[in-house]
Design a protein around this motif. Sequence first.
Motif, mmCIF file in Angstrom:
data_model
loop_
_atom_site.group_PDB
_atom_site.id
_atom_site.type_symbol
_atom_site.label_atom_id
_atom_site.label_comp_id
_atom_site.label_asym_id
_atom_site.label_seq_id
_atom_site.Cartn_x
_atom_site.Cartn_y
_atom_site.Cartn_z
ATOM 1 N N ASP A 38 0.698 -1.169 0.105
ATOM 2 C CA ASP A 38 0.093 -0.065 -0.088
ATOM 3 C C ASP A 38 0.858 1.322 0.077
ATOM 4 O O ASP A 38 1.476 1.593 1.248
ATOM 5 C CB ASP A 38 -0.903 -0.020 1.280
ATOM 6 N N GLU A 39 0.947 2.106 -1.174
ATOM 7 C CA GLU A 39 1.992 3.113 -1.131
ATOM 8 C C GLU A 39 1.394 4.656 -0.560
ATOM 9 O O GLU A 39 1.935 5.184 -0.585
ATOM 10 C CB GLU A 39 2.145 3.287 -2.718
ATOM 11 N N SER A 40 -0.131 4.286 -0.148
ATOM 12 C CA SER A 40 -0.635 5.453 0.581
ATOM 13 C C SER A 40 0.026 5.808 1.754
ATOM 14 O O SER A 40 -0.077 6.769 2.331
ATOM 15 C CB SER A 40 -2.162 5.257 0.563
ATOM 16 N N GLU A 41 0.549 4.613 2.355
ATOM 17 C CA GLU A 41 1.062 4.917 3.694
ATOM 18 C C GLU A 41 2.633 4.452 3.707
ATOM 19 O O GLU A 41 2.991 3.173 3.612
ATOM 20 C CB GLU A 41 0.606 3.775 4.754
ATOM 21 N N SER A 42 3.498 5.316 3.883
ATOM 22 C CA SER A 42 4.928 4.888 3.803
ATOM 23 C C SER A 42 5.335 4.562 5.229
ATOM 24 O O SER A 42 4.736 5.121 6.405
ATOM 25 C CB SER A 42 5.471 6.083 3.210
ATOM 26 N N ASP A 45 5.624 7.624 7.656
ATOM 27 C CA ASP A 45 4.452 8.086 8.468
ATOM 28 C C ASP A 45 4.263 7.985 9.799
ATOM 29 O O ASP A 45 3.912 8.879 10.456
ATOM 30 C CB ASP A 45 3.206 7.844 7.784
#
Length: 79
Positions: A38-42, A45
């Motif tokens: 899931d690239e939306s959460e590195s 973060d």
Amino acid sequence: MNATKLRADLYSVLDQVLLSGKPVAIERNGRRLLICVDESESESDAPRKRFTWPTPRPEWVNGDVDDILDIDWSREWRP
């Protein structure tokens, strides 16, 4: 890769996806599924925690929250 091969190598497949960032396709019942990052959460973060406290949801209790403490469950308990 089919589901049987995934089952045999699940953890190595997951590690491969995490390290490379490339999705892995799995064939199941004639359809294709993708395991991907899931690239939306590195990772930067937020620090990863194994356990977190659940979000309080007082609106889920219908009535006075303190009344829950006085419920007698002894008749329902079956160890």
